[in-house]
Design a protein around this motif. Structure first.
Motif, PDB file in Angstrom:
ATOM      1  N   TRP A 144      -4.427  14.537  -2.056  1.00 47.95           N
ATOM      2  CA  TRP A 144      -3.695  13.535  -2.829  1.00 47.95           C
ATOM      3  C   TRP A 144      -3.718  12.205  -2.096  1.00 47.95           C
ATOM      4  CZ3 TRP A 144      -0.737  13.683  -7.440  1.00 47.95           C
ATOM      5  CH2 TRP A 144      -0.743  14.917  -8.098  1.00 47.95           C
ATOM      6  N   GLY A 145      -3.613  11.118  -2.848  1.00 51.76           N
ATOM      7  CA  GLY A 145      -3.579   9.803  -2.235  1.00 51.76           C
ATOM      8  C   GLY A 145      -3.121   8.744  -3.221  1.00 51.76           C
ATOM      9  N   TYR A 146      -3.163   7.515  -2.774  1.00 44.94           N
ATOM     10  CA  TYR A 146      -2.698   6.394  -3.583  1.00 44.94           C
ATOM     11  C   TYR A 146      -3.782   5.329  -3.667  1.00 44.94           C
ATOM     12  CZ  TYR A 146       0.069   2.512  -5.264  1.00 44.94           C
ATOM     13  OH  TYR A 146       0.545   1.475  -6.012  1.00 44.94           O
ATOM     14  N   TRP A 147      -3.960   4.817  -4.849  1.00 34.81           N
ATOM     15  CA  TRP A 147      -4.832   3.667  -5.052  1.00 34.81           C
ATOM     16  C   TRP A 147      -3.947   2.522  -5.505  1.00 34.81           C
ATOM     17  CZ3 TRP A 147      -6.411   8.538  -6.037  1.00 34.81           C
ATOM     18  CH2 TRP A 147      -7.629   8.916  -5.514  1.00 34.81           C
ATOM     19  N   ASP A 148      -4.150   1.364  -4.936  1.00 34.26           N
ATOM     20  CA  ASP A 148      -3.364   0.192  -5.323  1.00 34.26           C
ATOM     21  C   ASP A 148      -3.968  -0.389  -6.602  1.00 34.26           C
ATOM     22  OD1 ASP A 148      -1.475  -1.755  -5.281  1.00 34.26           O
ATOM     23  OD2 ASP A 148      -2.466  -2.971  -3.764  1.00 34.26           O
ATOM     24  N   SER A 149      -3.698   0.298  -7.695  1.00 30.93           N
ATOM     25  CA  SER A 149      -4.325  -0.071  -8.954  1.00 30.93           C
ATOM     26  C   SER A 149      -3.411   0.324 -10.110  1.00 30.93           C
ATOM     27  CB  SER A 149      -5.659   0.653  -9.082  1.00 30.93           C
ATOM     28  OG  SER A 149      -6.176   0.504 -10.363  1.00 30.93           O
ATOM     29  N   ASP A 150      -3.510  -0.404 -11.189  1.00 28.31           N
ATOM     30  CA  ASP A 150      -2.723  -0.044 -12.369  1.00 28.31           C
ATOM     31  C   ASP A 150      -3.544   0.776 -13.367  1.00 28.31           C
ATOM     32  OD1 ASP A 150      -4.393  -2.048 -13.262  1.00 28.31           O
ATOM     33  OD2 ASP A 150      -2.825  -3.199 -14.243  1.00 28.31           O
ATOM     34  N   VAL A 151      -4.729   1.211 -12.945  1.00 25.92           N
ATOM     35  CA  VAL A 151      -5.621   1.981 -13.817  1.00 25.92           C
ATOM     36  C   VAL A 151      -4.932   3.253 -14.317  1.00 25.92           C
ATOM     37  CG1 VAL A 151      -7.757   3.335 -13.881  1.00 25.92           C
ATOM     38  CG2 VAL A 151      -7.736   1.076 -12.824  1.00 25.92           C
ATOM     39  N   TYR A 152      -4.231   3.955 -13.437  1.00 23.24           N
ATOM     40  CA  TYR A 152      -3.627   5.232 -13.799  1.00 23.24           C
ATOM     41  C   TYR A 152      -2.426   5.065 -14.717  1.00 23.24           C
ATOM     42  CZ  TYR A 152      -6.893   6.933 -10.469  1.00 23.24           C
ATOM     43  OH  TYR A 152      -8.068   7.210  -9.825  1.00 23.24           O
ATOM     44  N   LEU A 153      -1.699   3.980 -14.564  1.00 26.39           N
ATOM     45  CA  LEU A 153      -0.591   3.702 -15.479  1.00 26.39           C
ATOM     46  C   LEU A 153      -1.136   3.310 -16.855  1.00 26.39           C
ATOM     47  CD1 LEU A 153       2.446   3.707 -15.627  1.00 26.39           C
ATOM     48  CD2 LEU A 153       2.439   1.333 -14.867  1.00 26.39           C
ATOM     49  N   LYS A 154      -2.190   2.530 -16.868  1.00 28.29           N
ATOM     50  CA  LYS A 154      -2.809   2.154 -18.144  1.00 28.29           C
ATOM     51  C   LYS A 154      -3.374   3.379 -18.858  1.00 28.29           C
ATOM     52  CE  LYS A 154      -4.102  -2.589 -17.088  1.00 28.29           C
ATOM     53  NZ  LYS A 154      -5.200  -3.525 -16.843  1.00 28.29           N
ATOM     54  N   GLU A 155      -4.034   4.269 -18.097  1.00 29.91           N
ATOM     55  CA  GLU A 155      -4.601   5.465 -18.711  1.00 29.91           C
ATOM     56  C   GLU A 155      -3.500   6.328 -19.315  1.00 29.91           C
ATOM     57  OE1 GLU A 155      -7.024   8.338 -20.228  1.00 29.91           O
ATOM     58  OE2 GLU A 155      -7.543   6.323 -19.582  1.00 29.91           O
ATOM     59  N   LEU A 156      -2.426   6.509 -18.580  1.00 26.51           N
ATOM     60  CA  LEU A 156      -1.318   7.312 -19.107  1.00 26.51           C
ATOM     61  C   LEU A 156      -0.764   6.691 -20.383  1.00 26.51           C
ATOM     62  CD1 LEU A 156       0.594   9.705 -18.845  1.00 26.51           C
ATOM     63  CD2 LEU A 156       2.097   8.207 -17.526  1.00 26.51           C
ATOM     64  N   ASN A 157      -0.563   5.403 -20.377  1.00 24.76           N
ATOM     65  CA  ASN A 157      -0.045   4.737 -21.572  1.00 24.76           C
ATOM     66  C   ASN A 157      -0.998   4.860 -22.751  1.00 24.76           C
ATOM     67  OD1 ASN A 157       2.439   3.963 -20.521  1.00 24.76           O
ATOM     68  ND2 ASN A 157       1.577   2.132 -19.602  1.00 24.76           N
ATOM     69  N   ASN A 158      -2.306   4.951 -22.467  1.00 26.45           N
ATOM     70  CA  ASN A 158      -3.280   5.167 -23.539  1.00 26.45           C
ATOM     71  C   ASN A 158      -3.176   6.565 -24.126  1.00 26.45           C
ATOM     72  OD1 ASN A 158      -4.447   2.626 -23.466  1.00 26.45           O
ATOM     73  ND2 ASN A 158      -5.977   3.226 -21.966  1.00 26.45           N
ATOM     74  N   GLU A 159      -2.768   7.533 -23.298  1.00 20.67           N
ATOM     75  CA  GLU A 159      -2.729   8.925 -23.731  1.00 20.67           C
ATOM     76  C   GLU A 159      -1.403   9.340 -24.369  1.00 20.67           C
ATOM     77  OE1 GLU A 159      -4.209  11.774 -20.942  1.00 20.67           O
ATOM     78  OE2 GLU A 159      -5.771  10.417 -20.223  1.00 20.67           O
ATOM     79  N   LEU A 160      -0.314   8.694 -23.991  1.00 19.26           N
ATOM     80  CA  LEU A 160       0.996   9.093 -24.536  1.00 19.26           C
ATOM     81  C   LEU A 160       1.203   8.540 -25.942  1.00 19.26           C
ATOM     82  CD1 LEU A 160       3.391   8.545 -21.489  1.00 19.26           C
ATOM     83  CD2 LEU A 160       2.388  10.684 -22.295  1.00 19.26           C
TER      84      LEU A 160
END
Length: 112
Positions: free
Chosen positions: A19-35
């Motif tokens: 596990w790790g962290y990327w300083d990016s909003d890509v994962y928040l955007k992807e989640l918002n696209n899927e919900l």
């Protein structure tokens, strides 16, 4: 802020820690696209916390203080799951509980 969590676990378990962290909003955007509006987490996610390197699970902090590991369906589809059943997720009382779960799962997966 969240990078420290993953840096400490990587320091403890080595580069194999998944596990790790990327300083990016890509994962928040992807989640918002899927919900969708029918999903229980819709409009309840505060921020992205970390991502598993070996699958599509990501950890998010909810606005209510809980945490959720959500299995993203990459890539975003133009067709969303209108039933609200996907993406699947596991919810935790707080961020600490979620991180403890991730660490336990990592350690147990390495035991023979």
């Amino acid at each position: 802020m969240f990078k420290k969590i993953w840096d400490e676990l990587t320091s403890k378990y080595g580069e194999e820690f998944d596990w790790g962290y990327w300083d990016s909003d890509v994962y928040l955007k992807e989640l918002n696209n899927e919900l969708t509006e029918k999903h229980p987490l819709y409009n309840n996610i505060e921020c992205f916390v970390g991502k598993c390197f070996f699958d599509d699970d990501a950890l998010y902090l909810e606005k209510n203080g809980r945490a959720a590991i959500i299995h993203l369906g990459w890539p975003s589809k133009k067709r969303k799951d209108m039933s609200g059943e996907f993406p699947t997720y596991t919810e935790f009382l707080d961020l600490k509980s979620a991180v403890e779960y991730i660490e336990k799962e990592f350690v147990e997966s390495r035991e023979y």
